[in-house]
Motif scaffolding. Structure first.
Motif, short mmCIF file in Angstrom:
data_model
loop_
_atom_site.label_atom_id
_atom_site.label_comp_id
_atom_site.label_asym_id
_atom_site.label_seq_id
_atom_site.Cartn_x
_atom_site.Cartn_y
_atom_site.Cartn_z
N PRO A 97 35.95 33.74 46.30
CA PRO A 97 35.48 34.10 47.64
C PRO A 97 36.56 34.85 48.44
N MET A 98 36.14 35.56 49.46
CA MET A 98 37.01 36.27 50.41
C MET A 98 37.82 37.40 49.76
N ILE A 99 37.11 38.15 48.91
CA ILE A 99 37.70 39.34 48.28
C ILE A 99 36.79 40.54 48.56
N TRP A 100 37.34 41.54 49.19
CA TRP A 100 36.61 42.80 49.35
C TRP A 100 36.67 43.53 48.02
N ARG A 101 35.52 43.97 47.51
CA ARG A 101 35.51 44.63 46.20
C ARG A 101 34.72 45.94 46.24
N GLU A 102 35.25 46.88 45.48
CA GLU A 102 34.55 48.14 45.27
C GLU A 102 34.58 48.44 43.78
N ILE A 103 33.51 48.99 43.28
CA ILE A 103 33.41 49.30 41.84
C ILE A 103 33.06 50.78 41.70
N ASP A 104 33.87 51.50 40.90
CA ASP A 104 33.60 52.93 40.73
C ASP A 104 34.04 53.37 39.33
N ASN A 105 34.03 54.67 39.12
CA ASN A 105 34.43 55.25 37.83
C ASN A 105 33.59 54.71 36.66
N PHE A 106 32.29 54.55 36.92
CA PHE A 106 31.38 54.07 35.86
C PHE A 106 31.27 55.12 34.77
N SER A 107 31.43 54.70 33.52
CA SER A 107 31.19 55.62 32.41
C SER A 107 29.68 55.80 32.25
N SER A 108 29.32 56.83 31.53
CA SER A 108 27.90 57.05 31.27
C SER A 108 27.35 55.87 30.47
N GLY A 109 26.24 55.32 30.87
CA GLY A 109 25.61 54.20 30.15
C GLY A 109 26.24 52.85 30.43
N ALA A 110 27.14 52.77 31.41
CA ALA A 110 27.81 51.49 31.70
C ALA A 110 26.81 50.47 32.23
N VAL A 111 27.03 49.22 31.83
CA VAL A 111 26.24 48.11 32.37
C VAL A 111 27.23 47.07 32.90
N CYS A 112 27.10 46.76 34.19
CA CYS A 112 28.00 45.79 34.85
C CYS A 112 27.19 44.53 35.10
N MET A 113 27.53 43.47 34.38
CA MET A 113 26.80 42.21 34.57
C MET A 113 27.65 41.27 35.42
N VAL A 114 27.01 40.58 36.34
CA VAL A 114 27.72 39.66 37.23
C VAL A 114 27.10 38.27 37.13
N LEU A 115 27.93 37.28 36.84
CA LEU A 115 27.50 35.88 36.87
C LEU A 115 27.95 35.33 38.22
N ALA A 116 27.07 34.66 38.93
CA ALA A 116 27.39 34.27 40.30
C ALA A 116 27.12 32.78 40.52
N SER A 117 27.87 32.21 41.45
CA SER A 117 27.81 30.75 41.67
C SER A 117 26.67 30.33 42.59
N ASN A 118 26.00 31.30 43.20
CA ASN A 118 24.90 30.96 44.10
C ASN A 118 23.80 32.01 44.03
N ARG A 119 22.65 31.63 44.49
CA ARG A 119 21.56 32.58 44.61
C ARG A 119 21.90 33.62 45.68
#
Ligand code: TYD
Length: 138
Positions: A97-119
Motif C-alpha cells: 500500500p501507499m505506492i504511486w505506480r506507473e506502468i509503461d514501455n509495454f512490448s507488443s503482445g504484453a500481458v500484465c496480470m495483477v493479483l490483488a488483496s481486495n476486490r
C-alpha cells in the motif's frame, strides 16, 4: 526507524516446474505473496506508447506479473522512486500500500496480470499525486 513502503516492494521469484512440455508457475495466497488473493485482473492489447497506472492505493497489496512480453513499472512512495523491468512469467513484483505506480514501455503482445488483496474499490485509490503525497509524506 520504520521501513519506508518502497523498501518492501521487491521482485519475488515464483515456483517454477520446468518440463519439456512447457513450464508451470503457481502462486498461493499467503504463501508466495504476503496476502490472501481476492482479485485477479490483467491488462492486454495495450497500444504502443500507452501508460497505465498513475495512482496509488491506501490499503491494497498487489503482485504484478508479466505473463507475456515485458513492461516497466515505476514505483514512488513519496520519499524515493525505483523502476523495475518485468519480463519473466515466473517473477512477480510485490507492491505494498501507499505506492504511486506507473506502468509503461509495454512490448507488443504484453500481458500484465495483477493479483490483488481486495476486490475493486474506487475509495481505496489516490488518483491525484498531490493528494497522495500529502498522506504519504508526513
Ligand atoms: P485503473 O485501476 O485506473 O487501471 P490501470 O491502473 O491499469 O491504469 O482502472 C481502469 C478502470 O477499470 C477504472 O474505471 C476502474 C475499472 N476497474 C474495475 O472496474 N475493476 C478492477 O478490478 C480494476 C483494476 C479496474
Amino acid at each position: 526507524m520504520t521501513l519506508k513502503p518502497l523498501a518492501k516492494c521487491e521482485v519475488f521469484e515464483l515456483p517454477r516446474i520446468s518440463d519439456p512440455r512447457g513450464n508451470l508457475t503457481f502462486v498461493e495466497g499467503e504463501r508466495h505473496v504476503p496476502f490472501a488473493i481476492q482479485r485477479v485482473y490483467y491488462l492486454y492489447d495495450v497500444p504502443g506508447g500507452a501508460e497505465r497506472g498513475g495512482h496509488a492505493h491506501r490499503d491494497l497489496h498487489q503482485l504484478i506479473i508479466a505473463m507475456s512480453g515485458s513492461f516497466d513499472v515505476h514505483l514512488d512512495d513519496g520519499y524515493s522512486k525505483k523502476s523495475i523491468h518485468l519480463n519473466r512469467s515466473y517473477q512477480g513484483l510485490y507492491v505494498c500500500p501507499m505506492i504511486w505506480r506507473e506502468i509503461d514501455n509495454f512490448s507488443s503482445g504484453a500481458v500484465c496480470m495483477v493479483l490483488a488483496s481486495n476486490r475493486y474499490d474506487e475509495a481505496d485509490y489516490y488518483r491525484d499525486y498531490q493528494d497522495f503525497l500529502r498522506e504519504a509524506v508526513k
